[in-house]
Design a protein around this motif. Structure first.
Motif, PDB file in Angstrom:
ATOM      1  N   TRP A 139       0.835  -1.207   0.000  1.00 15.57           N
ATOM      2  CA  TRP A 139       0.000   0.000   0.000  1.00 15.57           C
ATOM      3  C   TRP A 139       0.874   1.263   0.000  1.00 15.57           C
ATOM      4  O   TRP A 139       1.762   1.419   0.832  1.00 15.57           O
ATOM      5  N   GLN A 140       0.579   2.156  -0.958  1.00 12.28           N
ATOM      6  CA  GLN A 140       1.352   3.398  -1.112  1.00 12.28           C
ATOM      7  C   GLN A 140       0.390   4.575  -1.248  1.00 12.28           C
ATOM      8  O   GLN A 140       0.001   4.958  -2.350  1.00 12.28           O
ATOM      9  N   PRO A 141      -0.024   5.154  -0.131  1.00 12.22           N
ATOM     10  CA  PRO A 141      -1.023   6.235  -0.190  1.00 12.22           C
ATOM     11  C   PRO A 141      -0.510   7.510  -0.848  1.00 12.22           C
ATOM     12  O   PRO A 141      -1.307   8.396  -1.169  1.00 12.22           O
ATOM     13  N   SER A 142       0.798   7.607  -1.061  1.00 16.21           N
ATOM     14  CA  SER A 142       1.346   8.809  -1.700  1.00 16.21           C
ATOM     15  C   SER A 142       1.664   8.598  -3.178  1.00 16.21           C
ATOM     16  O   SER A 142       2.198   9.496  -3.825  1.00 16.21           O
ATOM     17  N   ASN A 143       1.357   7.436  -3.720  1.00 18.96           N
ATOM     18  CA  ASN A 143       1.642   7.120  -5.112  1.00 18.96           C
ATOM     19  C   ASN A 143       0.336   7.009  -5.889  1.00 18.96           C
ATOM     20  O   ASN A 143      -0.370   6.003  -5.820  1.00 18.96           O
ATOM     21  N   GLY A 144       0.006   8.073  -6.630  1.00 15.32           N
ATOM     22  CA  GLY A 144      -1.249   8.089  -7.374  1.00 15.32           C
ATOM     23  C   GLY A 144      -1.298   7.045  -8.476  1.00 15.32           C
ATOM     24  O   GLY A 144      -2.359   6.483  -8.766  1.00 15.32           O
ATOM     25  N   LEU A 145      -0.154   6.760  -9.123  1.00 18.09           N
ATOM     26  CA  LEU A 145      -0.125   5.758 -10.183  1.00 18.09           C
ATOM     27  C   LEU A 145      -0.456   4.366  -9.640  1.00 18.09           C
ATOM     28  O   LEU A 145      -1.172   3.593 -10.271  1.00 18.09           O
ATOM     29  N   PHE A 146       0.095   4.044  -8.449  1.00 16.68           N
ATOM     30  CA  PHE A 146      -0.203   2.753  -7.833  1.00 16.68           C
ATOM     31  C   PHE A 146      -1.689   2.637  -7.511  1.00 16.68           C
ATOM     32  O   PHE A 146      -2.318   1.604  -7.783  1.00 16.68           O
ATOM     33  N   LEU A 147      -2.278   3.700  -6.958  1.00 13.01           N
ATOM     34  CA  LEU A 147      -3.692   3.666  -6.602  1.00 13.01           C
ATOM     35  C   LEU A 147      -4.575   3.498  -7.840  1.00 13.01           C
ATOM     36  O   LEU A 147      -5.542   2.729  -7.834  1.00 13.01           O
TER      37      LEU A 147
END
Length: 695
Positions: A371-379
Motif C-alpha cells: 500500500w502506497q497512499p502517496s503514489n497516485g499511479l499505484f492507486l
C-alpha cells in the motif's frame, strides 16, 4: 353496441394520452438536468476566468459555446442527432474535467462558485431521479452493452482534460478514468463483486487518490461527474431484466481475434500494477516486514495470474469452438447458451471461477502489503485491476450458474403390436408392416428432433423389428451409462427413450426369448455405473403400460431418477371413427411441446385419449448439476497448467469445499422434497430444457 365501441376507443385514447404525458414529463426532467449542468459549467468557467484572469480559460469557454452551437445546428437543422450528442458529451466531459482539476481554495468564498456548486449538485440529483423514474415506469428498454457512446465520450473528455496537468498526474488521472469505465462495465454486467468494487473505488478516490497527487479537486464537480456516470449502472443492478447470457452477449459474440487480443492490454495492466507495487521495496522504514511480505505474496500473485491468463485463453478457445458449432447449426430455436451447455462450458467455468477468485484475492493481498497512499499511479493501477478481475470472476460465475448441464441420450424402438398368448412379441402380418414401420420411423425422427433441439449427445437410436435379447440390451445400456464427456466427467443427465411392448401388470419391457427387463434391473445398472457420482436418469416411455414404472419410481430412495410415461385410452374412442390412439402419438405431442415454445398442447384438457403421467424419486428435488470434485479440479489442472502450479489444487479444493450455510441448505432441501411430493406441478422443468408433464 356502437356506443360501447366508441366508449372503449375514447378510453384507449385517454390511456394513450396519459402514457404520452408521463413519457414527456420524464424526458423533461432529463432535459432540465442537462440544462442545469450547462448553466453550472458556464458559471464555473466564468468564475475561474474572473478570479485567475487566465485568457486560455476564456478561449476554452467561448470555444465551448461555439461547439454547443454547432451541436444544436447538427441536431435541429441536419437531423444528425448522433453527431451532435457525441460533440455534446465529449465537450462536457472535457469541461467537467477542467472544472474539477483547475480548482483553488480562493474559490471557496466566491458566491458565484457556490451557486455553480449547488447547480452541479442539483443536476446529479435530477439525473438520478430521472433515471429512477424511467425504470419505475418501465419506459426504458435495456440493451446488452458494455459502455454506451455517451459514457465513453464523457470518459474520453475527462481524460483529455487531464493532459493540462504534469505527466505523472495526467497518467494517474487517465488510469482513474479507465478504472471508472471498468467499474461501469462491472456494474452493468452485475458481477458478483461489483458493489464491493464500487465501495472500494469511492473510498480510495475520495480519501487517498487526489491527496496523493497533491490536487484539491472540486468535490461538487467530481461528485456530479461520477454520479451522472454511475447512477444508471447502479440502478440497473436491480432494475435490469436482462439475463446473464444477454448481458454478456457483447463479449460472447466477439470474434476470436478480438477476444484473444484483449489479453494483451490485460497483461500489460497486470504487469504495470506489479511493477508499481514493487516500488514499495524502496520504502525501508519497515524493511523486515515489507521485503519478506512482498516476496512471498508477490510469488503467490505471479502464480495466480499466470493461471488467470491461461484460464482466459482456454475459455476463449472453448468459446470459439461453440461459436463455430452455433454458426454451422444456427436456427431460430437454438441459442448460443444451449450450444455452450452441450460443450461442457459450465463445468469449465465452475473450476475457472475458483481460480480467478484466487487471482483476485492475491491482488487484494498484494495491494494491502504494498500500500502506497502517496503514489497516485499505484492507486489508479489498483483501481483498474480490481474491476477487470472482478469481471472475469463474474463471467465464470454467471456462466457456471446459468448454463445447463450436459446430457446424453439413447433411444430404443421395437415396433411390436401383436403378441402371443404368453405375452411374447410375434411377427407382424404383412398388411400391417408398412403402417407400423411408418409410425416407428416417425417416432425415431421425433426423438432425434428432441436430441438435436436440446443439444443432447446421441449415443444411439436403435430400431429393431425382430426384438432384442436381454443380454444385448444390458450391454447397450451399460455402454450408454458409462458414456462420459470429452473432458472426462460424466454427463449431468442421461435420457433413455423406449417404445415397444410391455407386460400389463409390471410395465417390464418385453424382449425376445421369453425375457424381460424390469425397473429394478435398470436401477441396479444405474447404481452400479453412477456410484460416487451425482448424475440423474430420465426415462421416457411411449408404451401401453408405463404407469407401473411411474408409480414404482416414486418409492425409490437415494438416487435421482424420473419416468415420463403415457396412457392411451382407446376405450374412449369409436373404432369406426378411425382415431384410435397408437404408440407414437404421445411422442409426437410431447416432443412438439418440448421443442416448440409456441405449442398449444393442453395436457390437462378433458377428453384426451393420450394422457401424460410422470413420477420422480424421493430425492429428485435434491439434485444439483454436477459440481467439480477434487479429482475433476486435479484433472483440469494437469490438462491446462504447468506442474509448478499444482500445489494450488489443494488450496482451491479446501477453500471451495467449505459449506458455511449447511443448516439453511438442509431446511431448504426438506421443504423442496415435501413440496414436490405433496403438490407436484403439472409441468416440471428439469433445467435441461426438457419438461415432464402430467395430464
Amino acid at each position: 353496441m356502437a356506443r360501447e365501441e366508441e366508449d372503449e376507443e375514447e378510453q384507449r385514447a385517454v390511456d394513450k394520452l396519459k402514457e404520452v404525458d408521463m413519457f414527456t414529463s420524464v424526458h423533461c426532467l432529463g432535459y432540465l438536468s442537462s440544462i442545469n449542468l450547462l448553466v453550472a459549467v458556464c458559471v464555473g468557467m466564468y468564475v475561474r476566468w474572473e478570479v485567475t484572469s487566465e485568457p486560455m480559460i476564456l478561449v476554452i469557454f467561448i470555444l465551448g459555446l461555439f461547439v454547443l452551437g454547432i451541436a444544436s445546428i447538427l441536431h435541429y437543422y441536419f437531423a444528425m442527432e448522433k453527431a451532435s450528442l457525441s460533440l455534446f458529451h465529449l465537450w462536457f466531459g472535457f469541461l467537467l474535467g477542467l472544472l474539477c482539476l483547475l480548482n483553488s481554495p480562493t474559490l471557496d468564498s466566491n458566491v458565484k462558485e457556490l451557486v455553480a456548486n449547488y447547480l452541479f449538485l442539483a443536476s446529479v440529483v435530477m439525473k438520478t431521479v430521472w433515471a429512477l423514474t424511467e425504470r419505475i415506469c418501465s419506459s426504458i428498454h435495456h440493451k446488452p452493452v458494455l459502455l454506451t457512446s455517451a459514457e465513453l465520450l464523457e470518459l474520453l473528455g475527462f481524460g483529455i482534460a487531464s493532459i493540462t496537468m504534469p505527466l505523472h498526474r495526467s497518467m494517474a488521472i487517465i488510469g482513474l478514468v479507465v478504472a471508472l469505465g471498468s467499474l461501469i462495465v462491472d456494474l452493468r454486467m452485475k458481477s458478483l463483486l461489483a458493489l464491493p468494487n464500487l465501495v472500494t473505488f469511492a473510498l480510495i478516490t475520495s480519501l487517498a487518490f487526489f491527496q496523493a497527487l497533491g490536487i484539491t479537486a472540486n468535490p461538487y464537480v467530481l461528485g456530479c461527474y461520477l454520479g451522472r456516470l454511475l447512477c444508471e449502472p447502479v440502478l440497473d443492478v436491480y432494475f435490469s431484466g436482462l439475463g446473464p447470457i444477454e448481458r454478456w452477449m457483447p463479449v460472447l459474440s466477439l470474434g476470436k481475434v478480438w477476444r484473444r487480443l484483449s489479453l494483451l492490454p490485460l497483461s500489460l495492466v497486470e504487469l504495470a500494477f506489479f511493477v508499481l507495487a514493487a516500488l514499495k521495496l524502496g520504502h525501508l522504514e519497515l524493511w523486515y516486514l515489507v521485503i519478506p511480505g512482498f516476496c512471498l505474496f508477490g510469488l503467490f500473485w505471479s502464480v495466480c495470474h499466470i493461471i488467470l491468463l491461461i484460464t482466459i485463453w482456454g475459455f476463449h478457445t472453448k468459446l470459439s469452438d461453440c461459436q463455430k458449432a452455433w454458426q454451422a447449426q444456427r436456427s431460430s430455436s437454438r441459442s448460443l447458451d444451449r450450444v455452450m451447455a452441450s460443450r461442457g462450458i459450465r463445468h469449465f467455468c465452475l473450476i475457472s471461477e475458483r481460480l480467478v477468485f484466487f487471482s483476485l484475492l492475491s491482488t487484494v493481498i498484494l495491494g494491502a502489503v504494498s500500500w502506497q497512499p502517496s503514489n497516485g499511479l499505484f492507486l489508479s493501477a489498483l483501481l483498474v485491476v480490481l474491476p477487470l478481475e472482478s469481471l472475469a470472476h463474474g463471467l465464470f460465475h454467471e456462466l457456471g450458474s446459468c448454463l445447463g448441464g450436459t446430457c446424453a441420450g439413447y433411444a430404443l424402438v421395437i415396433p411390436t403390436a401383436y403378441c402371443s398368448a404368453d405375452g411374447q412379441p410375434t411377427l407382424l402380418p404383412p398388411e400391417h408392416v408398412q403402417q407400423l414401420n411408418q409410425r416407428s420411423t416417425g417416432m425415431l425422427n421425433n426423438v432425434q428432433r428432441l436430441f438435436s433441439h436440446h443439444m443432447i449427445q446421441t449415443v444411439g437410436c436403435d430400431y429393431s423389428t425382430s426384438g432384442v435379447t436381454l443380454e444385448a440390451l444390458q450391454t447397450k445400456l451399460r455402454n450408454f451409462l458409462e458414456f462420459c464427456t470429452a473432458e472426462g466427467p460424466r454427463h449431468d443427465t442421461y435420457l433413455i427413450f423406449y417404445s415397444g411392448h410391455t407386460h400389463k401388470g409390471t410395465g417390464a419391457w418385453v424382449l425376445t426369448g421369453g425375457e424381460s427387463l424390469h425397473l429394478a434391473q435398470l436401477l441396479e445398472l444405474w447404481k452400479e455405473k453412477n456410484a460416487g457420482h451425482c448424475s440423474r436418469l430420465i426415462l421416457v416411455l411411449d408404451t401401453e403400460n408405463s404407469l407401473p414404472w411411474v408409480k414404482e419410481v416414486r418409492r425409490v430412495e437415494g438416487i435421482h431418477i424420473a419416468v415420463q410415461g403415457a396412457e392411451l385410452f382407446s376405450t374412449k374412442m369409436d373404432p369406426e371413427a378411425g382415431d384410435i390412439p397408437c404408440l407414437g402419438d404421445f411422442t409426437s405431442e410431447w416432443v412438439e411441446f418440448n421443442c416448440n415454445p409456441d405449442s398449444d398442447t393442453q395436457w390437462s384438457e378433458k377428453g384426451r385419449t393420450v394422457m401424460a403421467v410422470y413420477g420422480v424419486s424421493k430425492r429428485w428435488s435434491d439434485y444439483k448439476l454436477h459440481l467439480p470434485t477434487g479429482s475433476d479440479v486435479a484433472k483440469h489442472w494437469k490438462t491446462h497448467f504447468p506442474k509448478a502450479t499444482y500445489p494450488m489444487v489443494h488450496l482451491a479444493n479446501w477453500c471451495c469445499g467449505l459449506n458455511l450455510f449447511w443448516l439453511c441448505s438442509v431446511c431448504l432441501r426438506c421443504f423442496r422434497r415435501c413440496k414436490l411430493a405433496w403438490f407436484p406441478p403439472t409441468v416440471l422443468d428439469t433445467g435441461q430444457g426438457i419438461k415432464l408433464v402430467h395430464s
